[in-house]
Design an enzyme around this catalytic site. Structure first.
Site, PDB file in Angstrom:
ATOM      1  N   SER A  67       0.470  -3.807  -5.786  1.00 39.61           N
ATOM      2  CA  SER A  67      -0.889  -4.183  -5.393  1.00 39.61           C
ATOM      3  C   SER A  67      -1.373  -5.308  -6.296  1.00 39.61           C
ATOM      4  O   SER A  67      -0.919  -5.429  -7.444  1.00 39.61           O
ATOM      5  CB  SER A  67      -1.822  -2.981  -5.551  1.00 39.61           C
ATOM      6  OG  SER A  67      -3.182  -3.393  -5.456  1.00 39.61           O
ATOM      7  N   TYR A  87      -5.285   3.729 -10.805  1.00 37.17           N
ATOM      8  CA  TYR A  87      -4.645   3.143  -9.623  1.00 37.17           C
ATOM      9  C   TYR A  87      -3.967   1.819  -9.986  1.00 37.17           C
ATOM     10  O   TYR A  87      -2.768   1.623  -9.750  1.00 37.17           O
ATOM     11  CB  TYR A  87      -5.650   2.923  -8.485  1.00 37.17           C
ATOM     12  CG  TYR A  87      -4.995   2.224  -7.308  1.00 37.17           C
ATOM     13  CD1 TYR A  87      -4.002   2.868  -6.569  1.00 37.17           C
ATOM     14  CD2 TYR A  87      -5.316   0.904  -6.963  1.00 37.17           C
ATOM     15  CE1 TYR A  87      -3.357   2.220  -5.515  1.00 37.17           C
ATOM     16  CE2 TYR A  87      -4.676   0.263  -5.922  1.00 37.17           C
ATOM     17  CZ  TYR A  87      -3.702   0.924  -5.200  1.00 37.17           C
ATOM     18  OH  TYR A  87      -3.049   0.284  -4.167  1.00 37.17           O
TER      19      TYR A  87
HETATM   20  P1  NDP Z   1      -2.639   4.412   4.296  1.00 39.30           P
HETATM   21  O1  NDP Z   1      -3.531   5.433   3.710  1.00 39.30           O
HETATM   22  O2  NDP Z   1      -2.927   3.908   5.659  1.00 39.30           O
HETATM   23  O3  NDP Z   1      -1.115   4.912   4.238  1.00 39.30           O
HETATM   24  C1  NDP Z   1      -0.620   5.585   3.115  1.00 39.30           C
HETATM   25  C2  NDP Z   1       0.680   6.276   3.478  1.00 39.30           C
HETATM   26  O4  NDP Z   1       1.191   6.917   2.296  1.00 39.30           O
HETATM   27  C3  NDP Z   1       0.511   7.330   4.546  1.00 39.30           C
HETATM   28  O5  NDP Z   1       1.537   7.208   5.495  1.00 39.30           O
HETATM   29  C4  NDP Z   1       0.658   8.637   3.778  1.00 39.30           C
HETATM   30  O6  NDP Z   1       1.316   9.583   4.594  1.00 39.30           O
HETATM   31  C5  NDP Z   1       1.576   8.230   2.638  1.00 39.30           C
HETATM   32  N1  NDP Z   1       1.482   9.134   1.495  1.00 39.30           N
HETATM   33  C6  NDP Z   1       0.420   9.320   0.655  1.00 39.30           C
HETATM   34  N2  NDP Z   1       0.721  10.273  -0.237  1.00 39.30           N
HETATM   35  C7  NDP Z   1       1.984  10.710   0.036  1.00 39.30           C
HETATM   36  C8  NDP Z   1       2.836  11.680  -0.516  1.00 39.30           C
HETATM   37  N3  NDP Z   1       2.472  12.436  -1.563  1.00 39.30           N
HETATM   38  N4  NDP Z   1       4.077  11.863   0.018  1.00 39.30           N
HETATM   39  C9  NDP Z   1       4.459  11.110   1.066  1.00 39.30           C
HETATM   40  N5  NDP Z   1       3.697  10.178   1.658  1.00 39.30           N
HETATM   41  C10 NDP Z   1       2.470   9.984   1.134  1.00 39.30           C
HETATM   42  O7  NDP Z   1      -2.660   3.198   3.248  1.00 39.30           O
HETATM   43  P2  NDP Z   1      -1.824   1.825   3.175  1.00 39.30           P
HETATM   44  O8  NDP Z   1      -0.900   1.658   4.303  1.00 39.30           O
HETATM   45  O9  NDP Z   1      -2.812   0.764   2.895  1.00 39.30           O
HETATM   46  O10 NDP Z   1      -1.024   2.103   1.827  1.00 39.30           O
HETATM   47  C11 NDP Z   1       0.376   1.946   1.708  1.00 39.30           C
HETATM   48  C12 NDP Z   1       0.691   1.458   0.307  1.00 39.30           C
HETATM   49  O11 NDP Z   1       0.092   0.180   0.130  1.00 39.30           O
HETATM   50  C13 NDP Z   1       0.155   2.330  -0.819  1.00 39.30           C
HETATM   51  O12 NDP Z   1       1.146   2.395  -1.826  1.00 39.30           O
HETATM   52  C14 NDP Z   1      -1.077   1.568  -1.315  1.00 39.30           C
HETATM   53  O13 NDP Z   1      -1.358   1.820  -2.655  1.00 39.30           O
HETATM   54  C15 NDP Z   1      -0.607   0.146  -1.097  1.00 39.30           C
HETATM   55  N6  NDP Z   1      -1.637  -0.885  -1.006  1.00 39.30           N
HETATM   56  C16 NDP Z   1      -2.641  -0.838  -0.076  1.00 39.30           C
HETATM   57  C17 NDP Z   1      -3.559  -1.867   0.005  1.00 39.30           C
HETATM   58  C18 NDP Z   1      -4.694  -1.861   0.961  1.00 39.30           C
HETATM   59  O14 NDP Z   1      -5.696  -2.580   0.715  1.00 39.30           O
HETATM   60  N7  NDP Z   1      -4.621  -1.149   2.078  1.00 39.30           N
HETATM   61  C19 NDP Z   1      -3.441  -3.042  -0.857  1.00 39.30           C
HETATM   62  C20 NDP Z   1      -2.369  -2.977  -1.815  1.00 39.30           C
HETATM   63  C21 NDP Z   1      -1.501  -1.954  -1.849  1.00 39.30           C
HETATM   64  P3  NDP Z   1       0.961  11.143   4.686  1.00 39.30           P
HETATM   65  O15 NDP Z   1      -0.488  11.313   4.325  1.00 39.30           O
HETATM   66  O16 NDP Z   1       1.292  11.521   6.100  1.00 39.30           O
HETATM   67  O17 NDP Z   1       1.905  11.767   3.701  1.00 39.30           O
HETATM   68  C1  8X3 Z   2      -5.428  -2.024  -2.989  1.00 40.57           C
HETATM   69  C2  8X3 Z   2      -6.038  -3.387  -2.927  1.00 40.57           C
HETATM   70  O1  8X3 Z   2      -8.014  -4.811  -3.593  1.00 40.57           O
HETATM   71  O2  8X3 Z   2      -8.363  -2.382  -3.477  1.00 40.57           O
HETATM   72  O3  8X3 Z   2      -4.301  -1.993  -3.731  1.00 40.57           O
HETATM   73  O4  8X3 Z   2      -7.051  -3.300  -5.268  1.00 40.57           O
HETATM   74  S1  8X3 Z   2      -7.423  -3.464  -3.866  1.00 40.57           S
END
Ligand code: NDP
Ligand code: 8X3
Length: 253
Positions: free
Chosen positions: A140, A153
């Site tokens: 991120s 985070y």
């Molecule tokens: P979502 O919440 O849409 O998706 C997160 C996914 O992670 C879900 O499929 C969830 O599946 C899974 N997950 C969470 N905890 C667990 C666990 N303990 N075991 C297995 N699966 C898990 O968020 P994003 O798609 O945005 O996030 C995906 C990644 O991108 C994360 O690592 C997040 O930190 C990162 N990210 C997101 C950003 C944003 O602004 N959206 C920016 C930068 C990074 P389920 O609950 O079914 O297990």
């Molecule tokens: C998530 C993106 O902008 O909330 O990793 O840090 S931000």
């Protein structure tokens, strides 16, 4: 490396689900994992029209379960060529001094220990796949740039960045590539999870601007995994054009 099989964690939503669709469009076989079974099965049903799909209900925090899922991969899904370490979350948008310690533990257990669990279980397979294989870790911008409410985070994503670089050192000579993709603000269920279900807060964050979409990041994940085998993108930081830095905070009397 003949087969093309991607193992995607957190495939039930956001970047994980969008990248499953992107890899499927290009004919990759898929191992899709996540905790929410109904969503996983719905996605598998959709994508089986295109490619072979194996699903695993998996909480990445459970190292034994991760190991068992990898050991039980059916024939045809074992020779993983791309691991997308995507499962992760942010919790507790409040300042550090107000956070429930359990929320910090959950982020560490998922974003750090979960990612490490899956990587450890799949490293032998990826090394066997060799040249052209890849590990795409989802970091991120929070792993690079500090901001209020990012505390553990952001620190967990800094771990993802340094772990990715360090893995590259140890994997030198194996042909396995490692990339830290560091997205900025992207509209997924991320903020809904971070605020523990506050749809209004999530909508407000993305309102009136143009965030990244899950599909935007899926395209970057697919891009780094399908570059010619001699190219390794170490880190790819991606922000929406309408997101940038706000500068230093200054205390005044
Ligand atoms: P979502 O919440 O849409 O998706 C997160 C996914 O992670 C879900 O499929 C969830 O599946 C899974 N997950 C969470 N905890 C667990 C666990 N303990 N075991 C297995 N699966 C898990 O968020 P994003 O798609 O945005 O996030 C995906 C990644 O991108 C994360 O690592 C997040 O930190 C990162 N990210 C997101 C950003 C944003 O602004 N959206 C920016 C930068 C990074 P389920 O609950 O079914 O297990
Ligand atoms: C998530 C993106 O902008 O909330 O990793 O840090 S931000």
């Amino acid at each position: 490396m003949n087969s093309k099989i991607a193992f995607i964690t957190g495939a039930t939503s956001g970047f994980g689900r969008a990248s499953a669709r992107r890899f499927a469009q290009a004919g990759w076989a898929l191992v899709l994992s996540g905790r929410r079974e109904k969503r996983l099965q719905a996605l598998a049903q959709e994508l089986r029209a295109l490619v072979p799909v194996h699903t695993a209900i998996l909480d990445v925090r459970d190292a034994e379960a991760v190991k068992a899922v990898v050991e039980a991969l059916p024939q045809g899904f074992r020779a993983i060529t791309c691991l997308v370490n995507n499962a992760g979350l942010a919790l507790a948008p409040e300042p550090a001094q107000e956070v429930d310690l359990n929320d910090w533990h959950t982020m560490i257990d998922t974003n750090i220990k979960g990612l490490v669990n899956v990587t450890h279980a799949l490293l032998p397979t990826l090394i066997e796949s060799g040249e052209g294989a890849s590990i795409v870790n989802i970091g991120s911008i929070a792993g690079q740039w500090p901001y209020r409410g990012s505390h553990v985070y952001g620190a967990s994503k800094a771990f993802v960045k340094q772990f990715s670089y360090n893995l590259r050192c140890d994997l030198a000579g194996t042909g396995v590539r490692v990339t830290d993709i560091a997205p900025g603000m992207a509209e997924t269920e991320f903020t809904l999870v971070r605020t523990k279900g506050d749809q209004g807060a999530s909508d407000a964050l993305y309102q009136g601007t143009v965030p990244l979409s899950a599909e935007d990041i899926a395209e970057q994940i697919f891009y780094v995994a399908t570059l010619p085998a001699h190219i390794n993108i170490n880190r790819l930081e991606v922000m929406p054009t309408r997101q940038s830095w706000a500068g230093f905070a200054i205390e005044r009397d």
